[in-house]
Design a protein around this motif. Sequence first.
Motif, PDB file in Angstrom:
ATOM      1  N   VAL A   1      28.041  47.419  27.570  1.00  0.00           N
ATOM      2  CA  VAL A   1      27.542  48.802  27.538  1.00  0.00           C
ATOM      3  C   VAL A   1      27.460  49.292  26.101  1.00  0.00           C
ATOM      4  CG1 VAL A   1      28.064  51.185  28.179  1.00  0.00           C
ATOM      5  CG2 VAL A   1      28.341  49.377  29.859  1.00  0.00           C
TER       6      VAL A   1
ATOM      7  N   ALA B   1      26.361  57.089  36.223  1.00  0.00           N
ATOM      8  CA  ALA B   1      27.635  56.396  36.025  1.00  0.00           C
ATOM      9  C   ALA B   1      28.600  56.529  37.208  1.00  0.00           C
ATOM     10  CB  ALA B   1      28.299  56.872  34.738  1.00  0.00           C
TER      11      ALA B   1
ATOM     12  N   SER C   1      13.115  55.246  31.635  1.00  0.00           N
ATOM     13  CA  SER C   1      14.371  55.583  32.311  1.00  0.00           C
ATOM     14  C   SER C   1      14.385  55.039  33.733  1.00  0.00           C
ATOM     15  CB  SER C   1      14.576  57.100  32.335  1.00  0.00           C
ATOM     16  OG  SER C   1      14.810  57.586  31.051  1.00  0.00           O
TER      17      SER C   1
ATOM     18  N   LEU D   1      24.402  50.566  22.073  1.00  0.00           N
ATOM     19  CA  LEU D   1      24.692  51.846  21.422  1.00  0.00           C
ATOM     20  C   LEU D   1      24.887  51.699  19.916  1.00  0.00           C
ATOM     21  CD1 LEU D   1      27.040  53.414  24.099  1.00  0.00           C
ATOM     22  CD2 LEU D   1      24.644  53.939  23.673  1.00  0.00           C
TER      23      LEU D   1
ATOM     24  N   SER E   1      23.536  63.196  21.043  1.00  0.00           N
ATOM     25  CA  SER E   1      23.805  63.856  22.320  1.00  0.00           C
ATOM     26  C   SER E   1      22.651  64.708  22.811  1.00  0.00           C
ATOM     27  CB  SER E   1      25.054  64.729  22.194  1.00  0.00           C
ATOM     28  OG  SER E   1      24.787  65.831  21.342  1.00  0.00           O
TER      29      SER E   1
ATOM     30  N   LEU F   1      21.344  54.073  28.296  1.00  0.00           N
ATOM     31  CA  LEU F   1      22.077  55.146  27.625  1.00  0.00           C
ATOM     32  C   LEU F   1      21.577  55.337  26.200  1.00  0.00           C
ATOM     33  CD1 LEU F   1      24.335  57.107  28.278  1.00  0.00           C
ATOM     34  CD2 LEU F   1      25.967  55.418  27.496  1.00  0.00           C
ATOM     35  N   THR F   2      21.174  54.263  25.572  1.00  0.00           N
ATOM     36  CA  THR F   2      20.583  54.356  24.246  1.00  0.00           C
ATOM     37  C   THR F   2      19.235  55.063  24.307  1.00  0.00           C
ATOM     38  OG1 THR F   2      21.663  52.309  23.606  1.00  0.00           O
ATOM     39  CG2 THR F   2      19.835  53.009  22.242  1.00  0.00           C
TER      40      THR F   2
ATOM     41  N   ILE G   1      20.050  60.119  27.472  1.00  0.00           N
ATOM     42  CA  ILE G   1      21.419  60.414  27.879  1.00  0.00           C
ATOM     43  C   ILE G   1      21.543  60.807  29.346  1.00  0.00           C
ATOM     44  CG2 ILE G   1      21.436  62.859  27.277  1.00  0.00           C
ATOM     45  CD1 ILE G   1      24.224  62.214  25.950  1.00  0.00           C
TER      46      ILE G   1
ATOM     47  N   ILE H   1      20.966  59.229  31.878  1.00  0.00           N
ATOM     48  CA  ILE H   1      21.428  58.107  32.696  1.00  0.00           C
ATOM     49  C   ILE H   1      22.933  58.197  32.928  1.00  0.00           C
ATOM     50  CG2 ILE H   1      21.884  56.446  30.870  1.00  0.00           C
ATOM     51  CD1 ILE H   1      20.002  55.608  34.070  1.00  0.00           C
ATOM     52  N   VAL H   2      23.616  58.997  32.154  1.00  0.00           N
ATOM     53  CA  VAL H   2      25.049  59.170  32.340  1.00  0.00           C
ATOM     54  C   VAL H   2      25.339  59.750  33.728  1.00  0.00           C
ATOM     55  CG1 VAL H   2      25.403  61.509  31.408  1.00  0.00           C
ATOM     56  CG2 VAL H   2      27.136  59.776  31.063  1.00  0.00           C
TER      57      VAL H   2
ATOM     58  N   TYR I   1      22.561  49.174  31.474  1.00  0.00           N
ATOM     59  CA  TYR I   1      23.046  50.553  31.426  1.00  0.00           C
ATOM     60  C   TYR I   1      23.227  51.006  29.978  1.00  0.00           C
ATOM     61  CZ  TYR I   1      25.615  54.773  32.454  1.00  0.00           C
ATOM     62  OH  TYR I   1      26.006  56.081  32.522  1.00  0.00           O
TER      63      TYR I   1
END
Length: 170
Positions: free
Chosen positions: A96, A68, A22, A100, A146, A58-59, A62, A64-65, A54
């Motif tokens: 981005v 944003a 991360s 995902l 999530s 994010l993958t 989470i 890292i959101v 990014y």
Amino acid sequence: VAFSVSPLVWFHAVVAEVYALSVFFMALVTYCLLRWGQSPAQPRSSLYRAALGYGCALTHHITIVLFAPAIALYVLWNEPRVLRDAKRLAVVTLCVAAPLTLYAIIPLRAEQLLREYPGDALGIPRSVVNGLLTPHYLAGFFNVVSGSFYAGSMTQGGWSEALLAAPNFL
């Protein structure tokens, strides 16, 4: 440089957890954005690399959101016209979203495992008992992506209490 000498970074870097990767993604995105910010009109590839980094981050995890809003403010600060450039916004969105798409394999592989290992033990599918499929998947694909199973540790009193308590941490 700040990442490399921070004791907190090194504390987490030597543990087999998600933190080291991360931090790498945060550093990569930050580097690409700073490089793009030096002359935002010319090297669009740095902005696209930041968006791709990014998406990978994010993958990976989470949290890292939370980065944003800072990214959005930095991009808008350096080039306010970026919102009017539909082509560039589309490319950034694709950069981005591309990593995902790796999440698409989760339901495909899960269904395959459920078919390959039919039956259950004590009501638990055999693919879960054998350790091939996470039990979180049984609650739904969104729960896996999530990480909602872990949200309870962050929001023990519910989201409303967590949001009300947020200013205490600033």
